[in-house]
Design a protein around this motif. Structure first.
Motif, PDB file in Angstrom:
ATOM      1  N   PHE A  49       1.843 -67.511  25.996  1.00 41.54           N
ATOM      2  CA  PHE A  49       1.606 -67.107  24.607  1.00 41.54           C
ATOM      3  C   PHE A  49       0.345 -66.255  24.521  1.00 41.54           C
ATOM      4  O   PHE A  49       0.310 -65.232  23.825  1.00 41.54           O
ATOM      5  N   THR A  50      -0.691 -66.678  25.252  1.00 41.74           N
ATOM      6  CA  THR A  50      -1.949 -65.929  25.286  1.00 41.74           C
ATOM      7  C   THR A  50      -1.729 -64.545  25.886  1.00 41.74           C
ATOM      8  O   THR A  50      -2.244 -63.544  25.380  1.00 41.74           O
ATOM      9  N   LYS A  51      -0.950 -64.493  26.946  1.00 42.55           N
ATOM     10  CA  LYS A  51      -0.656 -63.229  27.624  1.00 42.55           C
ATOM     11  C   LYS A  51       0.073 -62.267  26.690  1.00 42.55           C
ATOM     12  O   LYS A  51      -0.189 -61.058  26.704  1.00 42.55           O
ATOM     13  N   GLN A  52       0.984 -62.796  25.861  1.00 42.99           N
ATOM     14  CA  GLN A  52       1.721 -61.952  24.921  1.00 42.99           C
ATOM     15  C   GLN A  52       0.787 -61.353  23.868  1.00 42.99           C
ATOM     16  O   GLN A  52       0.918 -60.177  23.493  1.00 42.99           O
ATOM     17  N   ILE A  53      -0.164 -62.164  23.377  1.00 41.03           N
ATOM     18  CA  ILE A  53      -1.130 -61.660  22.385  1.00 41.03           C
ATOM     19  C   ILE A  53      -1.980 -60.562  23.008  1.00 41.03           C
ATOM     20  O   ILE A  53      -2.225 -59.517  22.392  1.00 41.03           O
ATOM     21  N   LEU A  54      -2.446 -60.801  24.244  1.00 37.49           N
ATOM     22  CA  LEU A  54      -3.246 -59.801  24.950  1.00 37.49           C
ATOM     23  C   LEU A  54      -2.450 -58.515  25.134  1.00 37.49           C
ATOM     24  O   LEU A  54      -2.958 -57.409  24.882  1.00 37.49           O
ATOM     25  N   TYR A  55      -1.171 -58.656  25.542  1.00 35.19           N
ATOM     26  CA  TYR A  55      -0.334 -57.468  25.767  1.00 35.19           C
ATOM     27  C   TYR A  55      -0.177 -56.656  24.487  1.00 35.19           C
ATOM     28  O   TYR A  55      -0.322 -55.420  24.503  1.00 35.19           O
ATOM     29  N   ARG A  56       0.108 -57.326  23.369  1.00 32.06           N
ATOM     30  CA  ARG A  56       0.312 -56.598  22.112  1.00 32.06           C
ATOM     31  C   ARG A  56      -0.964 -55.869  21.675  1.00 32.06           C
ATOM     32  O   ARG A  56      -0.913 -54.741  21.187  1.00 32.06           O
ATOM     33  N   TYR A  57      -2.104 -56.545  21.855  1.00 39.32           N
ATOM     34  CA  TYR A  57      -3.372 -55.924  21.477  1.00 39.32           C
ATOM     35  C   TYR A  57      -3.645 -54.681  22.332  1.00 39.32           C
ATOM     36  O   TYR A  57      -3.968 -53.604  21.805  1.00 39.32           O
ATOM     37  N   LEU A  58      -3.491 -54.829  23.648  1.00 37.44           N
ATOM     38  CA  LEU A  58      -3.737 -53.705  24.537  1.00 37.44           C
ATOM     39  C   LEU A  58      -2.700 -52.595  24.330  1.00 37.44           C
ATOM     40  O   LEU A  58      -2.998 -51.419  24.531  1.00 37.44           O
ATOM     41  N   TYR A  59      -1.491 -52.984  23.916  1.00 43.17           N
ATOM     42  CA  TYR A  59      -0.444 -51.998  23.630  1.00 43.17           C
ATOM     43  C   TYR A  59      -0.893 -51.083  22.485  1.00 43.17           C
ATOM     44  O   TYR A  59      -0.685 -49.872  22.521  1.00 43.17           O
ATOM     45  N   ILE A  60      -1.492 -51.681  21.463  1.00 45.63           N
ATOM     46  CA  ILE A  60      -1.977 -50.892  20.327  1.00 45.63           C
ATOM     47  C   ILE A  60      -3.087 -49.937  20.782  1.00 45.63           C
ATOM     48  O   ILE A  60      -3.132 -48.781  20.371  1.00 45.63           O
ATOM     49  N   MET A  61      -3.976 -50.411  21.647  1.00 40.38           N
ATOM     50  CA  MET A  61      -5.128 -49.618  22.073  1.00 40.38           C
ATOM     51  C   MET A  61      -4.787 -48.582  23.148  1.00 40.38           C
ATOM     52  O   MET A  61      -5.435 -47.544  23.244  1.00 40.38           O
ATOM     53  N   TYR A  62      -3.788 -48.849  23.960  1.00 40.65           N
ATOM     54  CA  TYR A  62      -3.463 -48.089  25.170  1.00 40.65           C
ATOM     55  C   TYR A  62      -3.360 -46.583  24.914  1.00 40.65           C
ATOM     56  O   TYR A  62      -2.805 -46.171  23.890  1.00 40.65           O
ATOM     57  N   PRO A  63      -3.893 -45.756  25.849  1.00 44.51           N
ATOM     58  CA  PRO A  63      -4.480 -46.078  27.153  1.00 44.51           C
ATOM     59  C   PRO A  63      -5.987 -46.342  27.109  1.00 44.51           C
ATOM     60  O   PRO A  63      -6.628 -46.445  28.145  1.00 44.51           O
ATOM     61  N   PHE A  64      -6.541 -46.407  25.893  1.00 43.21           N
ATOM     62  CA  PHE A  64      -7.952 -46.754  25.754  1.00 43.21           C
ATOM     63  C   PHE A  64      -8.118 -48.258  25.963  1.00 43.21           C
ATOM     64  O   PHE A  64      -7.158 -49.028  25.873  1.00 43.21           O
ATOM     65  N   ILE A  65      -9.335 -48.673  26.236  1.00 48.80           N
ATOM     66  CA  ILE A  65      -9.635 -50.101  26.329  1.00 48.80           C
ATOM     67  C   ILE A  65     -10.689 -50.437  25.280  1.00 48.80           C
ATOM     68  O   ILE A  65     -11.402 -49.547  24.802  1.00 48.80           O
ATOM     69  N   PRO A  66     -10.785 -51.711  24.861  1.00 45.11           N
ATOM     70  CA  PRO A  66     -11.765 -52.084  23.830  1.00 45.11           C
ATOM     71  C   PRO A  66     -13.183 -51.668  24.220  1.00 45.11           C
ATOM     72  O   PRO A  66     -13.584 -51.811  25.379  1.00 45.11           O
TER      73      PRO A  66
END
Length: 328
Positions: free
Chosen positions: A256-273
Motif C-alpha cells: 500500500f505504501t509502495k502504491q502511494i509512493l508510485y502515484r506521487y512520483l508519477y505526478i512529479m516524474y521525471p522530476f524528483i521532490p
C-alpha cells in the motif's frame, strides 16, 4: 418522485416483498419496473449487495452504460467484500462498449500490483486476451481519427477524455504525430499525470530526442530513451530501501505504501521532490498508508514530525487533485 425518507423504518416484510418483485421483474426482463422497486429500497437504505448487482444489470440492459459504469466504480470503492465481482462487471461493460484499451490497462495494472482471486483468473484472462486481440485489429483509419480527437482534447478537452484517449494510443506508435504531441509536455495548463503518460509513451518508443518538460513551475530537458522507469529511479530506490523493514514485517502495508509512493512520483516524474530527502518522503508515504488503513494509534500520531506532516499533506493534496479525477 422523491422516495427519500427520514427516520422511517422499512418493515422486513415490505423489504422482502420489494426484493422479490425486483428479482421477478428482472427475470421477466422488466428492467425499468425493477429499477423502480430498487429505488424504493435505496431510499430506505435497504438495498442489499444482490439488489445493487441487479441494479447494475438493469442499467446495462436498458443501455444506460455510463450510469452502470459509475455505479460499479462507486460499489468497488465502498464494498470491499464484493470488490472483484463488481470489477468483473465493470470490465465486462467496458469490453461490450469496445473500450479495449481501458480493459487491457486495468488488468495490466492489476497484474503488477494485485493478486487476483483464483475464481476470477480465467475470466479476467479471457477479457484481457480478447481486448488485446480486438485492439490490435483496430483499422488504421479509426486510429488516425482517434489521434485527431486526442490532439484536440489536449488543447480543449477535460482530463478524463485526455486520459482515456492517451491509454488507447499508447498501444500504437507515436510515429508521425510526435512533433504535434511533444509541445504539450511544456504546456503549463496540461495535467502532469497526462504529461507523464505521454513521456512514458515516448520511452516505450525509445525516442532519442531531448524534450522540454514543465511541471509545477520547473522546466528541464530530458531524453526519453535514457530515462529510467519511475520505481527504478535512484530516488525511488532510496525511498523503497528505507521501507525495506516494513516489507519484512507487514507485506500488505508495504504494498500500500509502495502504491502511494508510485502515484506521487508519477505526478512529479521525471522530476524528483526538491528540498527534501528520500528518508522524509518514505516516512511521509508510510504514515499516509497507516492513516488510510487506520493503523495509527493516538500516541503514534502525536510523534509525527512537523516536516513529515508537511510532506504528507503535499502528497495527499496532489493525489486528490490529479489521481482522484481518473475515477470521477
Amino acid at each position: 418522485m422523491d422516495y427519500e425518507h427520514q427516520d422511517v423504518v422499512m418493515f422486513p416484510g415490505w423489504r422482502k416483498q420489494l426484493e422479490e418483485k425486483t428479482f421477478e421483474a428482472v427475470k421477466h426482463k422488466n428492467y425499468k419496473e425493477a429499477l423502480l422497486h430498487i429505488e424504493q429500497l435505496e431510499s430506505f437504505h435497504e438495498a442489499s449487495h444482490d439488489i445493487l448487482t441487479a441494479k447494475v444489470i438493469c442499467l446495462i440492459e436498458i443501455n444506460q452504460y455510463e450510469q452502470a459504469i459509475s455505479l460499479c466504480r462507486k460499489l468497488m470503492k465502498e464494498d470491499d467484500e464484493h470488490y472483484y465481482k463488481y470489477l468483473h462487471i465493470y470490465l465486462t461493460i467496458l469490453f461490450q462498449n469496445s473500450q479495449y484499451a481501458e480493459v487491457v490497462d486495468l488488468l495490466e495494472e492489476f497484474k503488477e500490483n494485485e493478486s487476483i482471486p483464483v475464481e476470477y483468473e480465467e475470466s479476467f484472462k479471457q477479457l484481457y486476451d480478447m481486448s488485446q486481440q480486438f485492439q490490435e485489429q483496430t483499422p488504421e483509419r479509426d486510429s488516425a481519427e482517434h489521434m485527431d480527437h486526442f490532439l484536440e482534447s489536449l488543447e480543449n478537452g477535460n482530463f478524463q477524455e485526455q486520459w482515456k484517449l492517451l491509454s488507447y494510443h499508447r498501444k500504437h506508435s507515436i510515429g508521425s504525430y510526435l512533433d504535434q504531441i511533444v509541445p504539450y509536455l511544456s504546456d503549463t495548463q496540461l495535467n502532469p499525470v497526462v504529461k507523464t503518460g505521454i513521456l512514458q509513451w515516448c520511452m516505450d518508443e525509445q525516442i532519442d530526442l531531448k524534450l522540454e518538460i514543465e511541471k509545477f513551475g520547473e522546466t528541464d530537458w530530458f531524453q526519453p530513451n535514457r530515462l529510467k522507469d519511475i520505481l527504478e529511479m535512484d530516488f525511488a530506490k532510496e525511498c523503497l530501501a528505507k521501507l525495506d523493514e516494513i516489507e519484512q514485517d507487514d507485506p500488505t502495508l508495504y504494498q500500500f505504501t509502495k502504491q502511494i509512493l508510485y502515484r506521487y512520483l508519477y505526478i512529479m516524474y521525471p522530476f524528483i521532490p526538491k528540498d527534501t530527502t528520500a528518508s522524509r518522503i518514505a516516512d511521509a508515504v508510510l504514515n499516509l498508508a497507516k492513516r488510510y488503513l487506520s493503523l495509527h494509534d493516538s500516541e503514534e500520531s502525536t510523534y509525527i514530525s512537523k516536516e513529515t506532516r508537511k510532506w504528507m499533506d503535499q502528497i495527499e493534496h496532489l493525489e486528490k487533485i490529479y489521481f482522484s479525477q481518473i475515477d470521477d
